[in-house]
Design a protein around this motif. Structure first.
Motif, PDB file in Angstrom:
ATOM      1  N   SER A  32       0.816  -1.213   0.000  1.00 32.34           N
ATOM      2  CA  SER A  32       0.000   0.000   0.000  1.00 32.34           C
ATOM      3  C   SER A  32       0.854   1.270   0.000  1.00 32.34           C
ATOM      4  O   SER A  32       0.356   2.336  -0.333  1.00 32.34           O
ATOM      5  CB  SER A  32      -0.946   0.008   1.199  1.00 32.34           C
ATOM      6  OG  SER A  32      -0.235   0.272   2.388  1.00 32.34           O
ATOM      7  N   VAL A  33       2.128   1.156   0.370  1.00 33.55           N
ATOM      8  CA  VAL A  33       2.967   2.360   0.386  1.00 33.55           C
ATOM      9  C   VAL A  33       4.024   2.329  -0.731  1.00 33.55           C
ATOM     10  O   VAL A  33       4.996   3.085  -0.692  1.00 33.55           O
ATOM     11  CB  VAL A  33       3.664   2.583   1.752  1.00 33.55           C
ATOM     12  CG1 VAL A  33       2.641   2.991   2.797  1.00 33.55           C
ATOM     13  CG2 VAL A  33       4.414   1.342   2.196  1.00 33.55           C
ATOM     14  N   LYS A  34       3.840   1.449  -1.714  1.00 35.05           N
ATOM     15  CA  LYS A  34       4.725   1.463  -2.876  1.00 35.05           C
ATOM     16  C   LYS A  34       4.018   2.188  -4.021  1.00 35.05           C
ATOM     17  O   LYS A  34       2.834   1.936  -4.263  1.00 35.05           O
ATOM     18  CB  LYS A  34       5.047   0.031  -3.329  1.00 35.05           C
ATOM     19  CG  LYS A  34       5.949  -0.740  -2.390  1.00 35.05           C
ATOM     20  CD  LYS A  34       6.132  -2.154  -2.912  1.00 35.05           C
ATOM     21  CE  LYS A  34       6.849  -3.031  -1.891  1.00 35.05           C
ATOM     22  NZ  LYS A  34       6.840  -4.435  -2.281  1.00 35.05           N
ATOM     23  N   GLN A  37       4.614   2.201 -10.184  1.00 36.76           N
ATOM     24  CA  GLN A  37       5.661   1.639 -11.058  1.00 36.76           C
ATOM     25  C   GLN A  37       6.541   0.655 -10.294  1.00 36.76           C
ATOM     26  O   GLN A  37       7.075  -0.289 -10.879  1.00 36.76           O
ATOM     27  CB  GLN A  37       6.501   2.747 -11.738  1.00 36.76           C
ATOM     28  CG  GLN A  37       7.345   3.608 -10.837  1.00 36.76           C
ATOM     29  CD  GLN A  37       6.545   4.836 -10.381  1.00 36.76           C
ATOM     30  OE1 GLN A  37       5.311   4.814 -10.338  1.00 36.76           O
ATOM     31  NE2 GLN A  37       7.242   5.922 -10.046  1.00 36.76           N
ATOM     32  N   GLU A  38       6.632   0.837  -8.959  1.00 35.84           N
ATOM     33  CA  GLU A  38       7.407  -0.129  -8.179  1.00 35.84           C
ATOM     34  C   GLU A  38       6.598  -1.414  -7.957  1.00 35.84           C
ATOM     35  O   GLU A  38       7.137  -2.524  -7.987  1.00 35.84           O
ATOM     36  CB  GLU A  38       7.804   0.476  -6.835  1.00 35.84           C
ATOM     37  CG  GLU A  38       8.765  -0.430  -6.068  1.00 35.84           C
ATOM     38  CD  GLU A  38       9.137   0.143  -4.719  1.00 35.84           C
ATOM     39  OE1 GLU A  38       9.073   1.379  -4.544  1.00 35.84           O
ATOM     40  OE2 GLU A  38       9.497  -0.662  -3.844  1.00 35.84           O
ATOM     41  N   PRO A  44       9.828  -8.261  -7.961  1.00 33.68           N
ATOM     42  CA  PRO A  44       9.230  -7.349  -6.976  1.00 33.68           C
ATOM     43  C   PRO A  44      10.217  -6.985  -5.870  1.00 33.68           C
ATOM     44  O   PRO A  44      11.155  -7.735  -5.594  1.00 33.68           O
ATOM     45  CB  PRO A  44       8.062  -8.173  -6.404  1.00 33.68           C
ATOM     46  CG  PRO A  44       8.325  -9.578  -6.768  1.00 33.68           C
ATOM     47  CD  PRO A  44       9.209  -9.588  -7.960  1.00 33.68           C
ATOM     48  N   THR A  45      10.043  -5.811  -5.292  1.00 31.57           N
ATOM     49  CA  THR A  45      10.887  -5.401  -4.171  1.00 31.57           C
ATOM     50  C   THR A  45      10.215  -5.862  -2.887  1.00 31.57           C
ATOM     51  O   THR A  45       8.985  -5.879  -2.794  1.00 31.57           O
ATOM     52  CB  THR A  45      11.032  -3.876  -4.122  1.00 31.57           C
ATOM     53  OG1 THR A  45       9.711  -3.306  -4.122  1.00 31.57           O
ATOM     54  CG2 THR A  45      11.792  -3.368  -5.325  1.00 31.57           C
ATOM     55  N   ASN A  50      10.696   3.386  -2.958  1.00 34.88           N
ATOM     56  CA  ASN A  50      10.248   4.779  -3.071  1.00 34.88           C
ATOM     57  C   ASN A  50       8.975   4.955  -2.266  1.00 34.88           C
ATOM     58  O   ASN A  50       7.890   5.025  -2.812  1.00 34.88           O
ATOM     59  CB  ASN A  50       9.976   5.155  -4.527  1.00 34.88           C
ATOM     60  CG  ASN A  50      11.114   4.755  -5.425  1.00 34.88           C
ATOM     61  OD1 ASN A  50      12.185   5.347  -5.368  1.00 34.88           O
ATOM     62  ND2 ASN A  50      10.891   3.714  -6.216  1.00 34.88           N
ATOM     63  N   PHE A  51       9.132   4.978  -0.942  1.00 35.40           N
ATOM     64  CA  PHE A  51       7.999   5.075  -0.026  1.00 35.40           C
ATOM     65  C   PHE A  51       7.074   6.230  -0.433  1.00 35.40           C
ATOM     66  O   PHE A  51       7.534   7.342  -0.659  1.00 35.40           O
ATOM     67  CB  PHE A  51       8.552   5.325   1.372  1.00 35.40           C
ATOM     68  CG  PHE A  51       7.510   5.246   2.437  1.00 35.40           C
ATOM     69  CD1 PHE A  51       7.216   4.036   3.047  1.00 35.40           C
ATOM     70  CD2 PHE A  51       6.835   6.387   2.838  1.00 35.40           C
ATOM     71  CE1 PHE A  51       6.263   3.963   4.031  1.00 35.40           C
ATOM     72  CE2 PHE A  51       5.874   6.309   3.826  1.00 35.40           C
ATOM     73  CZ  PHE A  51       5.588   5.096   4.430  1.00 35.40           C
TER      74      PHE A  51
END
Lengths: 275, 290
Positions: A32-34, A37-38, A44-45, A50-51
């Motif tokens: 929910s905080v990505k 594009q991330e 996947p990260t 990029n918070f």
């Protein structure tokens, strides 16, 4: 009960179960905080690089979710209040009086809880349609009473029976009416029981899906579960917003639940341990 | 006793609740019966709705799916829940935290569980496909929710994740009712942990597991939420279970009469199962008391 020495399998198993239970929840929170594009990158990260709160601003300012949140609050509060009120009366009747047919009536409360929801949806739809209650708060609240009223009554009977009768007897001798006794003596004495009943009731109406799907199809009464399902079933799903909306929907419940966890688990399992 | 004289006041207290339940439960039940034997104009057509529903291929597929989905879920929930319950009954550092964490799946709303797992199952960007590929369990991404073979097992995973904490909670409560003296006696006799589980815990858990599985069965056969929100019964009806079929028949095809016929059949089957289960468990209970 086995209080033995440090045992590795126990800790390993506890770790596995904890990870299993909490991982989807954590993944939802992280997603929910990505930024999008991330979120849509391969591989996947794990932790957000990029918070960003852009998913939350999307949900809060350019979707129907705030309105659905309000609807959910109104409906859950309404259903809970009415259920507790009616259930307190009924539970007091069962706990403190003897009357013909009591056993059968009390059993029928439990049986109505076992009814398959699908069985009553169609006729309920017809009844509510005739009463003009489809897509109204009152209609959804009324339907939710089917689930919450039997459950609340059942839970409260247990709490009321556990109270000593002597205090009420003293009040009766002083000429107090039964109704007064219920509201001035019995209810204040069973506050812990009432709280766990309220929480259970609130949570189950907050999460309810099937009835809402049928009886709340308009934006003005749609509840959060329906709003969320709508988000996902659309062809082009914005997963970031879905995860943010999921968080918004889950947090009140988690806070409420863990706030009264001790009370709640005790109340729910009191019957189980006796059997 | 003073209470006997006031028997009639009891009715006064329970009346409002029963009025609501009468209108919202009893009347709809009767109406379902009427709807099921009439056509859309309200004229009596006997068993035609039933025959049409019971002979349709969709119904037999939905029945098979329901048994597969509900049966599979219940078995796994009972196994995992019992193991977790026994674990939570043991003393270890951090037990309180683990107990709280294990409640999370049960507390999380069903739709949220559905959307979160749908995201984890995502074909391109899902963490499950990525994780399994990194571990070389699968060679390429798998369409967990779009494959005809995998959709039911994938949904069962979600259902089990959501419900096993409930079983664990009930098992834990039952285990805490076992007197400590029983364990002490067993330990003097040299019992191992395995013996404790096998001869003390499991026999004690039998009753609670029987009633829990009945509840799981009822909830499972009512449980539209997860499947409806994740697949809507697809692909090609491979995850269509009976309550979803009733829902679609009524509110997508708007054939209320056939929907009513099917719900009545489901209700009767479920009612029969409840009666059988209750009478078996009472017999066992009676035998144990002798």
């Amino acid at each position: 009960m086995s209080s033995r020495k440090f045992s590795l399998p126990t800790y390993l198993l506890a770790l596995v179960f904890s990870v299993l239970a909490i991982f989807p929840f954590c993944w939802m929170a992280l997603s929910s905080v990505k930024p999008l594009q991330e979120l849509y990158s391969v591989p996947p990260t794990w932790l957000p690089q990029n918070f960003s709160f852009e998913n939350y601003t999307n949900v809060l300012f350019s979707s129907n979710i705030p309105r659905y949140f309000l609807n959910s609050v109104v409906i859950s509060f309404g259903a809970t209040t009415i259920s507790i009120f009616l259930a307190a009366l009924a539970a007091y009747g069962f706990a403190r009086f003897r009357f013909r047919g009591q056993g059968a009536l009390q059993a029928s409360i439990l049986i109505s809880q076992l009814l398959p929801t699908a069985t009553v949806i169609v006729p309920l739809y017809i009844i509510l349609g005739r009463l003009g209650l489809i897509n109204t708060y009152a209609g959804v609240i009324l339907v939710y009473l089917i689930h919450t009223l039997p459950l609340c009554t059942w839970m409260l009977i247990g709490y009321f029976r556990a109270l000593p009768f002597e205090i009420e007897e003293a009040a009766l001798v002083d000429g107090a009416s039964r109704l007064l006794i219920l509201f001035r003596i019995v209810l204040p004495l069973s506050v812990p029981g009432i709280i766990s009943t309220v929480v259970y009731c609130f949570v189950s109406t907050w999460n309810e899906f099937i009835f809402a799907l049928v009886f709340a199809t308009d934006r003005t009464v749609k509840t959060l579960p329906i709003g969320l399902a709508e988000f996902t079933s659309e062809f082009n799903t914005d997963w970031g917003s879905v995860m943010a909306a999921s968080m918004i929907m889950t947090l009140p419940i988690v806070v409420l639940f863990f706030g009264v966890q001790k009370l709640f688990v005790g109340g729910l399992t009191a019957g189980a341990t006796k059997g | 006793m003073k209470r006997r004289r006031r028997w009639n006041q009891g009715y006064f207290f329970i009346f409002p609740a029963f009025l609501v339940l009468g209108v919202m439960v009893l009347y709809p039940l009767i109406d379902t019966v009427v709807l099921s034997v009439t056509d859309e104009n309200g004229s009596y057509i006997g068993s035609r709705n039933f025959v049409q529903m019971l002979t349709s291929r969709t119904t037999s597929l939905a029945t098979y799916n329901s048994i597969y989905y509900v049966g599979g879920s219940i078995i796994l929930e009972l196994i995992l829940g019992t193991v977790a319950g026994i674990l939570l009954d043991r003393h270890f550092v951090g037990r309180g935290i683990v107990r709280s964490i294990m409640l999370i799946p049960w507390v999380v709303p069903g739709t949220v569980a559905a959307t979160t797992w749908a995201w984890m199952y995502h074909f391109e960007f899902g963490i499950i496909n990525y994780g399994l590929q990194s571990l070389h369990v699968i060679s390429g991404p798998v369409g967990w929710l779009t494959s005809a073979e995998l959709v039911k097992p994938s949904l069962i995973v979600v259902e089990v994740w959501k419900m096993f904490p409930f079983v664990a909670l009930m098992v834990l409560a039952a285990l805490q009712g076992i007197p400590a003296s029983l364990y002490e006696a067993a330990r003097i006799d040299g019992a191992t942990f395995y013996h404790e589980v096998r001869y003390i815990m499991l026999p004690h858990l039998f009753g609670i597991l029987a009633s829990v599985s009945l509840l799981l069965l009822i909830w499972g056969l009512n449980g539209i939420t997860i499947i409806y929100a994740m697949t809507g019964g697809g692909p090609a009806n491979r995850s269509l279970i009976l309550p979803i079929q009733i829902f679609k028949e009524g509110f997508e095809s708007f054939d209320f009469n056939r929907a009513a016929a099917l719900s009545l059949v489901l209700f009767i089957v479920l009612f029969a199962v409840i009666v059988i289960q209750v009478s078996i468990s009472q017999k066992r209970h009676g035998a144990a008391n002798e």
